[in-house]
Structure formats: C-alpha cells, structure tokens
Design a protein around this motif. Structure first.
Motif, PDB file in Angstrom:
ATOM      1  N   ALA A 429      54.334  40.513  43.458  1.00 28.18           N
ATOM      2  CA  ALA A 429      53.703  39.207  43.715  1.00 28.18           C
ATOM      3  C   ALA A 429      53.615  38.903  45.206  1.00 28.18           C
ATOM      4  N   LYS A 430      54.627  39.339  45.988  1.00 28.64           N
ATOM      5  CA  LYS A 430      54.639  39.026  47.424  1.00 28.64           C
ATOM      6  C   LYS A 430      53.496  39.734  48.175  1.00 28.64           C
ATOM      7  N   ASP A 431      52.993  40.822  47.625  1.00 26.89           N
ATOM      8  CA  ASP A 431      51.920  41.569  48.291  1.00 26.89           C
ATOM      9  C   ASP A 431      50.546  41.265  47.712  1.00 26.89           C
ATOM     10  N   GLU A 432      50.531  40.338  46.768  1.00 28.53           N
ATOM     11  CA  GLU A 432      49.295  40.093  46.037  1.00 28.53           C
ATOM     12  C   GLU A 432      48.152  39.685  46.961  1.00 28.53           C
ATOM     13  N   GLN A 433      48.463  38.765  47.920  1.00 25.89           N
ATOM     14  CA  GLN A 433      47.424  38.295  48.853  1.00 25.89           C
ATOM     15  C   GLN A 433      46.809  39.459  49.611  1.00 25.89           C
ATOM     16  N   LYS A 434      47.691  40.345  50.094  1.00 26.93           N
ATOM     17  CA  LYS A 434      47.235  41.493  50.890  1.00 26.93           C
ATOM     18  C   LYS A 434      46.290  42.387  50.109  1.00 26.93           C
ATOM     19  N   LEU A 435      46.539  42.481  48.801  1.00 30.70           N
ATOM     20  CA  LEU A 435      45.761  43.416  47.999  1.00 30.70           C
ATOM     21  C   LEU A 435      44.554  42.776  47.325  1.00 30.70           C
ATOM     22  N   GLN A 436      44.489  41.429  47.402  1.00 33.48           N
ATOM     23  CA  GLN A 436      43.442  40.705  46.678  1.00 33.48           C
ATOM     24  C   GLN A 436      42.041  41.272  46.910  1.00 33.48           C
ATOM     25  N   ALA A 437      41.666  41.426  48.189  1.00 34.14           N
ATOM     26  CA  ALA A 437      40.308  41.879  48.513  1.00 34.14           C
ATOM     27  C   ALA A 437      40.060  43.282  47.961  1.00 34.14           C
ATOM     28  N   THR A 438      41.087  44.136  48.078  1.00 31.20           N
ATOM     29  CA  THR A 438      40.962  45.505  47.558  1.00 31.20           C
ATOM     30  C   THR A 438      40.749  45.497  46.051  1.00 31.20           C
ATOM     31  N   PHE A 439      41.575  44.731  45.366  1.00 25.70           N
ATOM     32  CA  PHE A 439      41.457  44.662  43.909  1.00 25.70           C
ATOM     33  C   PHE A 439      40.102  44.085  43.489  1.00 25.70           C
ATOM     34  N   ASP A 440      39.650  43.023  44.191  1.00 23.50           N
ATOM     35  CA  ASP A 440      38.339  42.438  43.877  1.00 23.50           C
ATOM     36  C   ASP A 440      37.229  43.475  44.015  1.00 23.50           C
ATOM     37  N   ASN A 441      37.299  44.255  45.113  1.00 21.53           N
ATOM     38  CA  ASN A 441      36.301  45.329  45.308  1.00 21.53           C
ATOM     39  C   ASN A 441      36.324  46.323  44.175  1.00 21.53           C
ATOM     40  N   MET A 442      37.514  46.701  43.758  1.00 16.44           N
ATOM     41  CA  MET A 442      37.644  47.701  42.693  1.00 16.44           C
ATOM     42  C   MET A 442      37.036  47.165  41.397  1.00 16.44           C
ATOM     43  N   ILE A 443      37.363  45.906  41.068  1.00 14.54           N
ATOM     44  CA  ILE A 443      36.853  45.328  39.818  1.00 14.54           C
ATOM     45  C   ILE A 443      35.333  45.233  39.857  1.00 14.54           C
ATOM     46  N   ARG A 444      34.799  44.729  40.971  1.00 14.44           N
ATOM     47  CA  ARG A 444      33.341  44.528  41.052  1.00 14.44           C
ATOM     48  C   ARG A 444      32.567  45.845  41.099  1.00 14.44           C
ATOM     49  N   SER A 445      33.247  46.907  41.452  1.00 16.69           N
ATOM     50  CA  SER A 445      32.556  48.210  41.519  1.00 16.69           C
ATOM     51  C   SER A 445      32.455  48.904  40.165  1.00 16.69           C
ATOM     52  N   LEU A 446      33.066  48.326  39.138  1.00 17.70           N
ATOM     53  CA  LEU A 446      33.094  48.988  37.830  1.00 17.70           C
ATOM     54  C   LEU A 446      31.692  49.187  37.248  1.00 17.70           C
ATOM     55  N   ARG A 447      31.386  50.398  36.869  1.00 13.93           N
ATOM     56  CA  ARG A 447      30.100  50.743  36.227  1.00 13.93           C
ATOM     57  C   ARG A 447      30.370  51.578  34.983  1.00 13.93           C
ATOM     58  N   PHE A 448      29.452  51.454  34.013  1.00  6.22           N
ATOM     59  CA  PHE A 448      29.627  52.225  32.782  1.00  6.22           C
ATOM     60  C   PHE A 448      28.625  53.361  32.705  1.00  6.22           C
TER      61      PHE A 448
END
Ligand SMILES: [Zn+2]
Length: 448
Positions: A429-448
């Motif tokens: 949880a303490k690192d969540e802010q740091k990783l937020q942008a990375t995780f958002d990019n990963m989610i939005r890049s999802l393709r089927f």
C-alpha cells in the motif's frame, strides 16, 4: 452390472444414430502451454522415479519401448515426447504424466492376456496425455495461485510441480492430474481404440481387457478401474467406435515375446517403496523503468515496464508480470507476488455464459477463501471500458509478503469467450502512489 443398466438409456440417446460416426476429440480449455505440460511431466517423472522402483531390465525396456514408440508415432498421440518405464508394482495399473512420461506396472503386464491388451491400456494413457486432460482439469479447478505457480517454475530452483504441490495438486490419490472425469475417460477410451488400431493392435482387446478387469472386480476392483472408472457402457462404446474405424488386419501383436516378458516380470523381487522430500529455496528489487514493452499472449496482450519480466509461458493463458525481486517464495515453497501483475482466467461453474458481475463476485469469494485476510474495499466495484468492453475494477487489501506491510490489490475483470479474464495488480500500500501511473498504463493497454 447394475451400473451398466443404469446408464443404458442415457447412452442410447447420446450414442444413437445421430452420432453414428467415428468420434474424435480435441484438447479442452487450458491455462498451461504444451511446453508447460512437458515441463510438469518431466518434473513429476523425476519424483516418481525417486518414489517408485523403475525396473532396469534391457529386455523389458526394449519390449515396452517397442510398443510405446509404435503407439506414440500415431497422430492421436499428439506428438508429445513420450517415454516408457516399467514400475515394480503388483497392482494392475499404468499412468501417464502430462507431456508424455508413461509408467506401466508389472502387475498390468502380468494381468494382460496378450500384447494387444497391454497396448490398449497404454493407448488409453497416451490419449489422456495428447488430450491434455491433467492440465485441463488443473486449469478448470480455478486455482487462483496458478499464475504465480507458473511464474514460480521460472524463478530460483522452484519447480512447477513444487508449486502445484503447494496448492494441493500433487501426484497422490485423487490428484486432478491423474484422476479424470467420466467424459475424459470416454475420450481416452475412444481415442485410444483408434490410436491402437492405427498402430496395428486389435482395438477389440481394449474392450475385452476392461471387461476382464470388471469381472475380476471384487469390492475395490483393480487399481486401473479406480483411477480410470467405467464412464458407463464402456465396452459397447468402444465396440461402436471400432465399427467406424477402417477395416484392417491387426498384426502388431503377432509373434510377440509377451510370454517371455511375463515370465521375466513374474521372476522379479517384490517391490520396495521409497519416500521423497521436496525442497524449494527463497528468492531475493526494482521500480518500473518508465519504458514499456508489449506482452503478446495467446488470448490477450498488454504493455509492461521493460525492466519487468514475464513469468509463465506466452502460449498459456496465465502469466505473472513482475520485477524478479517482486516475487518471493514462502516457507511452504509457494510463490508470493509482492509487486506486479497476475493475469488468468476464472471459469464459471455450471454455466457456459460468462456474467461480468456474477463471476467477478464468484472470483472475489474464491480469492478470499484462498487468501485469508483478503478484504474488499468500501467502494463498490467501478465500471470502466477496456478495449471497448465493459470491465469492473475492484479494490482489495491483504497482507503483503513484505513483513508488516499491507498490500493493495486492484482486480480488473472482463468477460471473454473462454471465461472471466482477470488481472490483479499488486503492490504494498505504501508504494501504491508510485506505481499508480504504471498500473494505469498496463490496464489501458489491454487488448484481446
Ligand atoms: Zn483414463
């Protein structure tokens, strides 16, 4: 016998004229790749050879190799790297591990009337391998740990089998890798009959041998029937399959040295069982680089930080993408993901159609059962669009593998034809802010 009568009407309906043709089958849904089947089988075979007494007799080995290689060369064997060993065990049984290692008990060789009957059991076992029944069942068991397990096979000296064992999937009694559904048994019988016929063995000997085993049943029956139960009307189903096979002379078992082989087997000393120990070592850190590269899997693709790694197999349907240092093995040898993303499928039980809300709730429930301490955040799941499709984002908290830390788990689910595709993005949880942008990019890049 009552059992046969019981299933008679059902089989009549299913086996009637509407299906009057050769029955051929394909492997079902699977989170493992074929390569992982092979890896898992190799690891499991190494264990089996420590536990069981494999017989080192050149004549016996040449005999089993001759039959095995003839069967393995048929198209129904699926091209897996089969190996054949004889195990000193008086129970009437044989088993094959995912990817090809096949073991035949001395008890089976002693009980068969001829080479064709032994070939029948081996063809049945080979069919379970080529139809990938073991890992199909492990995939459908909705093991949430599966992506991490498939990752664990690649880190340190962790093994795929060790990971599965940690989740309760071993090689013991009732293992999903070795005990199959009635449907899988039917497939193995009918594919096996076709396979042995192609190889020049008389497939009617399969029906005869199973009939003989059932007749000799007693209360428990031979071990083979307990591991590979009659799916109902077994003999008739095999005979029906044979009717649609090309007519030919079955000569592979002619001039067999089977009696000599049986004599060797009967002259062997009694079996001595062994035990084994399983050891796995802990593994040892990295912020996302800010640069992304693409993961292209079998059923989806997404971008990930280029200094992270993909664990698991691209040809499978379950992966973990994480910095190597973000994975840790716990005391039980199970891989825990401290930082990273796990992606897999959740298979709805008892329904064909995936329902985003209902199956997300089912998945969360299962995650909570397998991860004590996992809590769902106060907010209701958020609905977003991913690649044009409805998706749900559920926020969860749990105990991080990093001591004393709370973990933030973002669950993203989307309904796909194969099941509910889910991503879990994991960080303390303490690192969540740091990783937020990375995780958002990963989610939005999802393709089927
Ligand atoms: Zn079977």
């Amino acid at each position: 016998m009552a059992r046969h009568l019981l299933f008679w009407p059902v089989v009549l309906m299913l086996g009637g004229t509407a299906f009057a043709q050769l029955k051929e089958f394909k492997p079902g849904f699977n989170l493992f790749s074929k390569e992982q089947d092979i890896q898992l089988g190799k690891e499991a075979a190494a264990q089996v050879q420590k536990q069981m007494e494999v017989i080192n007799n050149p004549k016996l080995q040449a005999f089993i190799d001759r039959i095995g290689n003839r069967l393995a060369a048929q198209p129904q064997a699926g091209g897996f790297p089969y190996t054949f060993k004889v195990v000193n065990d008086p129970s009437i049984n044989a088993f094959a591990l995912p990817g090809g290692p096949t073991f035949v008990n001395t008890g089976l060789i002693a009980a068969a009337d001829n080479e064709d009957q032994l070939a029948a059991v081996m063809a049945h076992e080979i069919s379970h391998v080529s139809l990938r029944h073991g890992t199909n069942q492990a995939s459908k068991a909705n093991l949430i740990q599966l992506p991490a397990m498939l990752a664990g096979a690649v880190i340190g000296n962790g093994s795929l089998l060790g990971q599965l064992a940690g989740a309760g999937i071993g090689l013991g009694a009732n293992s999903v890798l070795l005990k199959f559904s009635r449907n899988a048994e039917t497939q193995a019988d009918l594919t096996g009959a076709q396979l042995m016929g192609n190889a020049g063995y008389n497939p009617i000997e399969m029906a005869r041998f199973f009939e003989k085993l059932e007749a000799s049943g007693g209360k428990a029956g031979p071990q083979f029937l307990s591991d590979h139960p009659n799916p109902g009307n077994r003999m008739k189903a095999i005979q029906d399959q044979i009717r649609f096979m090309p007519k030919q002379e079955y000569t592979a078992g002619a001039n067999s040295n089977f009696r000599e082989i049986q004599a060797i087997v009967k002259g062997l000393p009694a079996a001595k069982p062994k035990t084994l120990a399983n050891t796995l070592k802990p593994s040892a850190d990295t912020a996302p680089s800010g640069q992304f590269k693409e993961f292209r899997g079998k059923s989806f693709s997404l971008s990930y930080p280029d200094n992270w790694e993909v664990f698991g197999d691209k040809n499978g349907n379950a992966v973990t993408i994480a910095p190597r240092s973000g994975l840790a093995q716990d005391a039980n040898g199970q891989v825990q993901v401290g930082y990273g993303l796990m992606a897999s499928f959740y298979i709805p039980q008892g329904r064909d159609q995936v329902d985003l809300n209902q199956d997300t709730a089912g998945l969360v429930q299962q995650l909570q059962q397998t991860n004590p301490g996992l809590e769902v955040g106060n907010q209701k799941p958020r609905r977003i669009k991913l690649n044009g499709q409805d998706a749900l984002v559920t926020t969860m908290f749990s105990q991080s593998p990093y001591r004393g830390e709370t973990e933030h788990d973002t669950l993203v689910t989307v309904a796909r034809p194969d099941g509910l595709l889910y991503l879990i993005l994991i960080a303390p949880a303490k690192d969540e802010q740091k990783l937020q942008a990375t995780f958002d990019n990963m989610i939005r890049s999802l393709r089927f």
